[in-house]
Structures are given as structure tokens and as C-alpha cells.
Design a protein around this motif. Structure first.
Motif, mmCIF file in Angstrom:
data_model
loop_
_atom_site.group_PDB
_atom_site.id
_atom_site.type_symbol
_atom_site.label_atom_id
_atom_site.label_comp_id
_atom_site.label_asym_id
_atom_site.label_seq_id
_atom_site.Cartn_x
_atom_site.Cartn_y
_atom_site.Cartn_z
ATOM 1 N N PHE A 1 -7.413 28.010 -12.591
ATOM 2 C CA PHE A 1 -7.653 26.798 -11.819
ATOM 3 C C PHE A 1 -7.252 26.994 -10.357
ATOM 4 C CE2 PHE A 1 -6.731 24.642 -16.055
ATOM 5 C CZ PHE A 1 -8.074 24.441 -16.348
ATOM 6 N N ASP A 2 -8.011 26.367 -9.466
ATOM 7 C CA ASP A 2 -7.675 26.376 -8.044
ATOM 8 C C ASP A 2 -6.721 25.238 -7.692
ATOM 9 O OD1 ASP A 2 -9.348 28.582 -7.024
ATOM 10 O OD2 ASP A 2 -10.985 27.341 -7.779
ATOM 11 N N ARG A 3 -6.788 24.162 -8.452
ATOM 12 C CA ARG A 3 -5.873 23.032 -8.307
ATOM 13 C C ARG A 3 -5.922 22.225 -9.591
ATOM 14 N NH1 ARG A 3 -7.493 19.576 -3.340
ATOM 15 N NH2 ARG A 3 -7.786 21.627 -2.415
ATOM 16 N N VAL A 4 -4.906 21.386 -9.794
ATOM 17 C CA VAL A 4 -4.880 20.581 -11.022
ATOM 18 C C VAL A 4 -4.580 19.123 -10.695
ATOM 19 C CG1 VAL A 4 -4.260 22.456 -12.587
ATOM 20 C CG2 VAL A 4 -2.447 21.152 -11.460
ATOM 21 N N PHE A 5 -5.174 18.252 -11.486
ATOM 22 C CA PHE A 5 -4.913 16.813 -11.428
ATOM 23 C C PHE A 5 -3.987 16.502 -12.597
ATOM 24 C CE2 PHE A 5 -6.771 12.638 -9.968
ATOM 25 C CZ PHE A 5 -5.970 11.832 -10.762
ATOM 26 N N ILE A 6 -2.793 16.012 -12.307
ATOM 27 C CA ILE A 6 -1.836 15.707 -13.367
ATOM 28 C C ILE A 6 -2.097 14.292 -13.888
ATOM 29 C CG2 ILE A 6 0.587 15.407 -13.963
ATOM 30 C CD1 ILE A 6 1.280 17.499 -11.868
ATOM 31 N N TYR B 1 -1.128 20.858 -6.978
ATOM 32 C CA TYR B 1 -1.187 19.803 -7.988
ATOM 33 C C TYR B 1 -1.084 18.436 -7.325
ATOM 34 C CZ TYR B 1 3.916 20.000 -7.328
ATOM 35 O OH TYR B 1 5.185 20.001 -6.789
ATOM 36 N N THR B 2 -1.549 17.425 -8.019
ATOM 37 C CA THR B 2 -1.512 16.067 -7.500
ATOM 38 C C THR B 2 -0.138 15.436 -7.727
ATOM 39 O OG1 THR B 2 -2.355 15.224 -9.604
ATOM 40 C CG2 THR B 2 -3.977 15.689 -7.871
ATOM 41 N N GLY B 3 0.171 14.448 -6.889
ATOM 42 C CA GLY B 3 1.379 13.666 -7.094
ATOM 43 C C GLY B 3 2.610 14.242 -6.440
ATOM 44 N N ALA C 1 -9.286 -3.035 -3.223
ATOM 45 C CA ALA C 1 -9.310 -2.509 -1.852
ATOM 46 C C ALA C 1 -10.664 -1.905 -1.507
ATOM 47 C CB ALA C 1 -8.206 -1.462 -1.675
ATOM 48 N N GLY C 2 -11.633 -2.015 -2.426
ATOM 49 C CA GLY C 2 -12.976 -1.505 -2.172
ATOM 50 C C GLY C 2 -13.192 -0.060 -2.565
ATOM 51 N N MET C 3 -12.303 0.481 -3.413
ATOM 52 C CA MET C 3 -12.383 1.879 -3.817
ATOM 53 C C MET C 3 -12.735 1.960 -5.296
ATOM 54 S SD MET C 3 -9.322 4.767 -3.609
ATOM 55 C CE MET C 3 -9.172 4.638 -1.834
ATOM 56 N N SER C 4 -13.808 2.652 -5.630
ATOM 57 C CA SER C 4 -14.201 2.805 -7.029
ATOM 58 C C SER C 4 -13.233 3.740 -7.751
ATOM 59 C CB SER C 4 -15.616 3.371 -7.117
ATOM 60 O OG SER C 4 -15.637 4.729 -6.690
ATOM 61 N N TYR C 5 -13.283 3.716 -9.078
ATOM 62 C CA TYR C 5 -12.453 4.617 -9.889
ATOM 63 C C TYR C 5 -12.744 6.070 -9.517
ATOM 64 C CZ TYR C 5 -10.393 6.682 -14.126
ATOM 65 O OH TYR C 5 -9.636 7.435 -15.003
ATOM 66 N N GLU C 6 -14.009 6.382 -9.359
ATOM 67 C CA GLU C 6 -14.407 7.742 -8.999
ATOM 68 C C GLU C 6 -13.837 8.140 -7.644
ATOM 69 O OE1 GLU C 6 -18.733 9.391 -8.019
ATOM 70 O OE2 GLU C 6 -18.507 8.838 -10.128
ATOM 71 N N ASP C 7 -13.950 7.250 -6.660
ATOM 72 C CA ASP C 7 -13.420 7.534 -5.326
ATOM 73 C C ASP C 7 -11.902 7.679 -5.353
ATOM 74 O OD1 ASP C 7 -15.926 7.533 -4.193
ATOM 75 O OD2 ASP C 7 -15.819 5.448 -3.499
ATOM 76 N N LEU C 8 -11.245 6.869 -6.192
ATOM 77 C CA LEU C 8 -9.796 6.973 -6.332
ATOM 78 C C LEU C 8 -9.405 8.347 -6.864
ATOM 79 C CD1 LEU C 8 -6.911 5.748 -6.437
ATOM 80 C CD2 LEU C 8 -7.487 4.876 -8.727
ATOM 81 N N CYS C 9 -10.086 8.810 -7.904
ATOM 82 C CA CYS C 9 -9.783 10.126 -8.471
ATOM 83 C C CYS C 9 -9.988 11.227 -7.434
ATOM 84 C CB CYS C 9 -10.644 10.383 -9.698
ATOM 85 S SG CYS C 9 -10.259 9.328 -11.119
ATOM 86 N N LEU C 10 -11.053 11.127 -6.657
ATOM 87 C CA LEU C 10 -11.313 12.129 -5.614
ATOM 88 C C LEU C 10 -10.245 12.080 -4.521
ATOM 89 C CD1 LEU C 10 -15.189 11.755 -5.262
ATOM 90 C CD2 LEU C 10 -13.960 13.726 -6.207
ATOM 91 N N ALA C 11 -9.838 10.876 -4.133
ATOM 92 C CA ALA C 11 -8.816 10.743 -3.092
ATOM 93 C C ALA C 11 -7.496 11.356 -3.541
ATOM 94 C CB ALA C 11 -8.633 9.262 -2.732
ATOM 95 N N ILE C 12 -7.147 11.147 -4.818
ATOM 96 C CA ILE C 12 -5.910 11.737 -5.343
ATOM 97 C C ILE C 12 -6.035 13.253 -5.413
ATOM 98 C CG2 ILE C 12 -4.406 11.879 -7.363
ATOM 99 C CD1 ILE C 12 -5.187 8.912 -7.916
ATOM 100 N N LEU C 13 -7.167 13.733 -5.907
ATOM 101 C CA LEU C 13 -7.378 15.180 -6.014
ATOM 102 C C LEU C 13 -7.332 15.849 -4.647
ATOM 103 C CD1 LEU C 13 -8.015 17.541 -7.920
ATOM 104 C CD2 LEU C 13 -10.454 17.048 -7.575
ATOM 105 N N GLU C 14 -7.815 15.147 -3.638
ATOM 106 C CA GLU C 14 -7.806 15.667 -2.262
ATOM 107 C C GLU C 14 -6.408 16.028 -1.805
ATOM 108 O OE1 GLU C 14 -9.791 16.887 0.894
ATOM 109 O OE2 GLU C 14 -10.936 15.230 0.003
ATOM 110 N N THR C 15 -5.387 15.307 -2.301
ATOM 111 C CA THR C 15 -4.002 15.506 -1.844
ATOM 112 C C THR C 15 -3.271 16.607 -2.607
ATOM 113 O OG1 THR C 15 -3.063 13.855 -3.377
ATOM 114 C CG2 THR C 15 -3.889 13.053 -1.250
ATOM 115 N N ALA C 16 -3.931 17.259 -3.559
ATOM 116 C CA ALA C 16 -3.256 18.290 -4.362
ATOM 117 C C ALA C 16 -2.664 19.366 -3.464
ATOM 118 C CB ALA C 16 -4.235 18.914 -5.354
ATOM 119 N N SER C 17 -1.408 19.684 -3.708
ATOM 120 C CA SER C 17 -0.727 20.684 -2.877
ATOM 121 C C SER C 17 0.525 21.163 -3.587
ATOM 122 C CB SER C 17 -0.338 20.081 -1.524
ATOM 123 O OG SER C 17 0.646 19.069 -1.694
#
Length: 323
Positions: free
Chosen positions: A58-63, A86-88, A290-306
Motif C-alpha cells: 500500500f502507498d497509504r492507508v485509511f484507518i 495513514y489517516t488520523g 456542511a455540504g460535503m458528501s460521504y464520498e467527498d468526506l472520505c477523499l478529504a480524510i484520505l488526502e491528509t494521510a501522512s
């Protein structure tokens, strides 16, 4: 499939008492990421080995894990050693937030409001806890979530049974002052500085009993988002949530839980660093308001993986796709 995030693992399942919730969260995240074109793959840390994780490439992981061995810093420390983004939150913030007693100590040191408490290691202090905290009070294991092992104690005769239930999950038990009022939660994104509180969710459970069934299985629980609050009070609660998150060193995303008493005073209960992502979960609810779909939320969280411990610029041992 999009190459933006590389080969992504969704870590779910695990070994904690919240395994079933994590399985639901992980499936939801995985499906959303796949719909968005991400090369995402489920990985159950409760049935697969660490060697499997290393070999997965994996290049990154969503916890999407909840509770012990997923939300408590242990997994985060391992991912740091692997240099796998990783996220979070990182190991320290995850560990602090998972321990409700340590969370309270940090908040109290920072002057943040949280209910009074007593830590019990045996049954000898039960009467003293009642004398200090009054009745009703809440008995809970400090290292569990999803209301596992939690009892609202209304009379002294219940104390021993409530203690023994909580002690099935933890070596020490937390007795906490009961705050009568409205149950609120604030989803959070960002951090460790500049965290952003999303619209506040109010939870109205049947009989005020927001237990495991009413959290994940029942359709009787009502959720009001945004919560119907005076604008000034809502701002103050969001600011308090953001501050409570930042002093623990949290980042990526999280959720701060509150009680609002009859005098309009908010009390911090706990911080969740890997909140639920099920169909009944509260972070997606706040994001939607806040106007953010579930899909967009998952992408926004994944974006922060570090990685949070590794020195800046250190690449993942897996190849390190960077956003």
C-alpha cells in the motif's frame, strides 16, 4: 482507477470489542473510495498478519478501525515504523484520546470543562465515589468506545454490578459525574492546528439511552443537524471542540462529544480519533450539513494521510505516493 492516491488500504475489522462497527465503517469507506476511482482494498487487521500488511504494497492507508489495536496508538506506531502514511492522529494523540482518564487530565490542565471523576481499581472505593460524585453517575471502562461496558448508576446498590461490568473491559474503571442535559457531538477536520468544527449534531435517544443498539442498530434515535442552538452558543461549543482536539495533538479528523446542561454549559466527555463511518455515524452527518458528501468526506480524510513521527521528506518504504 485514479493514480492520485496510489494503492490504498482500508484497514478495518480488527480485534477490539468494536469490531462489528469497524467492519461496517470499513465497507462504507471502501465503497465510497472505489466509486471515486481510488484503487482501494479492504484489509482486516483482525484476520491478517503484519507481514501481510507489509507485503500488500500500500502507498497509504485509511484507518477505519475503532478501539484497541486500531485507535489507541499501537497501530499508528507500527505504521510510523513502516513509514506508511495513514489517516488520523499520530501515536501519542491516539493513545491520549483513547484513554478517557488521560484525556480528562489534559483537558483539566488546559482549563477545559469536563465532568468530575474517580478512578477505581477495586471495589473498595465505590462508596467514596458516590459520596464525591453524587447520584446518578456514569461507570465506564476508560479504554472502550461505542458505550461498551457503560452503566448509568442511579442507586448505591447498583455500584458493584456496574463496576464489575466495566472491569470486564479494563483493569481500571472510570466513575464519572453525570451531567443531565442535551447530548451533542462536533465532527472535526484538520489539525493539529487550525482544526475546523463541522455543524453540531444533537442526539435524541429513546429515554436518553444512547447505547450500542441505539447508536448502530435502531431507527428510533433522532439526530438533529445542525443542532438547534443559539448562534453564539453553537460557536462557543465548536471553538471548545477545536481547542479540546488541538491540546491533545489530534489531526486529520475526529469527533468531540459533549453534554449541554440545563444552564447552557457544555461539558466535554471524550475525543474520538477514528470515529464511526457507518450509515448511522455522526461525522458523515455533520459533513453532509456542511455540504460535503460521504464520498467527498472520505477523499478529504484520505488526502491528509501522512506519517507524523518521521522526519519531513522521508518517503514510504512502500513507494510513498504523495498527494
Amino acid at each position: 482507477m485514479s493514480n492520485r492516491f496510489g494503492h490504498v488500504g482500508v484497514l478495518y475489522g480488527g480485534q477490539s470489542a468494536e469490531r462489528e462497527v469497524s467492519l461496517m465503517s470499513g465497507r462504507g469507506v471502501h465503497e465510497a473510495l472505489r466509486r471515486a476511482g481510488v484503487d482501494a482494498h479492504l484489509f482486516d487487521t483482525g484476520t491478517r498478519t503484519l507481514t501481510d500488511l507489509v507485503n500488500a504494497g500500500f502507498d497509504r492507508v485509511f484507518i477505519a478501525l475503532h478501539g484497541r489495536y486500531g485507535e489507541d496508538g499501537t497501530l499508528q506506531g507500527m505504521l510510523e515504523l513502516m513509514k506508511l502514511p495513514y489517516t488520523g492522529s499520530g501515536p501519542l494523540a491516539s493513545s491520549l484520546s483513547m484513554d478517557k482518564v488521560m484525556t480528562k487530565k489534559v483537558w483539566l490542565h488546559e482549563g477545559l470543562p469536563t465532568p468530575d471523576y474517580v478512578v477505581l481499581t477495586d471495589e473498595n472505593g465505590l462508596d467514596e465515589a458516590v459520596d464525591r460524585l453524587g447520584l446518578p453517575l456514569i461507570m465506564k471502562p476508560p479504554h472502550e468506545g461505542s458505550t461498551m461496558g457503560v452503566t448509568k448508576v442511579t442507586e448505591r446498590a447498583q455500584m458493584k454490578q456496574a463496576y464489575r461490568l466495566a472491569a470486564r473491559f479494563d483493569a481500571a474503571v472510570l466513575a464519572e459525574q453525570f451531567i443531565e442535559g442535551r447530548e451533542l457531538t462536533v465532527p472535526l477536520l484538520g489539525g493539529p492546528s487550525g482544526a475546523r468544527g463541522l455543524p453540531i449534531v444533537e442526539i435524541v435517544a429513546p429515554g436518553g439511552n444512547y447505547d450500542y443498539e441505539h447508536k448502530y442498530l435502531s431507527d428510533e434515535t433522532q439526530y438533529i443537524c445542525p443542532a438547534q442552538l443559539d448562534a453564539g452558543l453553537a460557536d462557543r461549543i465548536r471553538q471548545l471542540a477545536e481547542r479540546s482536539y488541538e491540546v491533545l495533538g489530534c489531526e486529520g479528523w475526529g469527533r468531540a462529544d459533549f453534554m449541554l446542561d440545563a444552564r447552557g454549559r457544555p461539558w466535554l466527555l471524550e475525543m474520538n480519533t477514528s470515529p464511526g463511518m457507518t450509515s448511522h455515524s455522526l461525522v458523515p452527518m455533520g459533513a453532509k450539513a456542511a455540504g460535503m458528501s460521504y464520498e467527498d468526506l472520505c477523499l478529504a480524510i484520505l488526502e491528509t494521510a501522512s506519517c507524523k513521527v518521521a522526519a519531513p521528506g522521508v518517503e514510504s518504504m512502500q513507494g510513498g505516493a504523495q498527494s
